[in-house]
Design a protein around this motif. Structure first.
Motif, short mmCIF file in Angstrom:
data_model
loop_
_atom_site.label_atom_id
_atom_site.label_comp_id
_atom_site.label_asym_id
_atom_site.label_seq_id
_atom_site.Cartn_x
_atom_site.Cartn_y
_atom_site.Cartn_z
N HIS A 6 39.18 43.94 2.17
CA HIS A 6 38.02 44.02 3.07
C HIS A 6 37.96 45.42 3.68
N HIS A 8 35.02 48.84 4.68
CA HIS A 8 33.61 49.26 4.83
C HIS A 8 33.50 50.75 4.50
N GLU A 100 30.09 39.75 5.12
CA GLU A 100 30.74 38.80 5.97
C GLU A 100 29.72 38.06 6.82
N HIS A 162 38.59 36.52 7.26
CA HIS A 162 39.02 37.91 7.18
C HIS A 162 39.47 38.40 8.55
N ASP A 212 39.86 46.46 6.88
CA ASP A 212 38.64 46.40 7.70
C ASP A 212 38.27 47.81 8.18
ZN LIG Z 1 34.36 43.80 8.22
#
Ligand SMILES: [Zn+2]
Ligand SMILES: [Zn+2]
Length: 264
Positions: A6, A8, A100, A162, A212
């Protein structure tokens, strides 16, 4: 080999040096990154995320994509957003999950009743498409579990909680419902003793690791922007908790990732 389940990396925080970040991930032995496209579903953010995966197909770090409307943006979700998300998933390569999605009652960036409605709608859409979901939940444990029980019934492919930072009770319920649990850099934080004790109890075949990024940079990199290469520190921490070598933990997490998202 590690996976970052996960991240970004399509976000503007990486605009200046995205290719360097991806190269550092390769150098650190990250074999796959699941990049999660978020933001206003009408803004082109999802297209950007898919394009990032498409334009990096020939490198040794595989970049997979998830798209979905985050609870922060739930107020922007409508029929057109749902149609568009479905169409992008159908046409996009390497789109492996819907997310998500979920509930965030900490920030309350969208009204709670809207968050609930949009979470349910996206769960049903993912179930229709037989895609697993990526769950974001904060200060909404009971509501999240209740909705998964009522509106995600019968879904063959389940999902992942997550950046897990919830209670032991939530972890247990999530496992009972067949979900994976993914830990981020939070598990390395000094004060996260309770989370570490939960992580110790999660069966190895349900465990995923993530950054994340750009948020939640693990120890010892705290203070810096987070990036996929740092998932190694999450693996190191979880390996210690489970009494494994870091390579063993990385192997397990990678196998779980490939199996769970039906990848080769
Ligand atoms: Zn996220
Ligand atoms: Zn999240």
């Amino acid at each position: 080999m590690f996976v970052d389940s996960h991240a970004h990396i399509d976000g503007s925080e990486f605009d200046a040096d995205r290719e360097d970040v991806i190269q550092r991930a390769q150098a650190a032995g990250i074999s796959a990154i699941l990049n999660v496209g978020t933001g206003d579903p009408h803004s082109g953010a999802f297209e950007r995320a898919i394009e990032l995966g498409r334009s990096h197909q020939s490198i040794s770090t595989a970049i997979y994509t998830a798209i979905g409307t985050h609870p922060h943006d739930a107020r922007l979700y409508d029929d057109a957003a749902e149609e568009k998300t479905r169409a992008l998933i159908a046409s996009g390569e390497r789109v492996v999950a819907w997310g998500e999605i979920g509930l965030d009652f900490h920030y309350d960036n969208s009204p709670r009743d809207v968050q609930v409605d949009v979470f349910k709608r996206q769960l049903r859409a993912a179930r229709d498409l037989n895609l697993p979901v990526i769950i974001h939940t904060r200060e909404a444990e009971t509501e999240t579990i209740d909705i998964l029980e009522s509106d995600y019934d019968g879904a063959e492919r389940r999902g992942v909680f997550h950046c897990f930072s919830g209670s032991e009770h939530l972890a247990k319920r999530a496992l009972d419902l067949g979900f994976m649990i993914s830990f981020s850099g939070i598990v390395t934080f000094k004060k996260a003793e309770e989370l570490r004790s939960i992580a110790r109890q999660v069966p190895l075949d349900r465990l995923l690791i993530e950054t994340d990024c750009p948020y939640l940079t693990p120890v010892p990199h705290r203070g810096k922007r987070n990036e996929p290469a740092y998932v190694v520190e999450v693996a190191r921490c979880l390996a210690g908790l489970h009494g494994l070598e870091i390579a063993q933990l990385a192997h397990v997490a990678t196998e779980n990732f490939m199996r769970f998202f039906s990848l080769q």
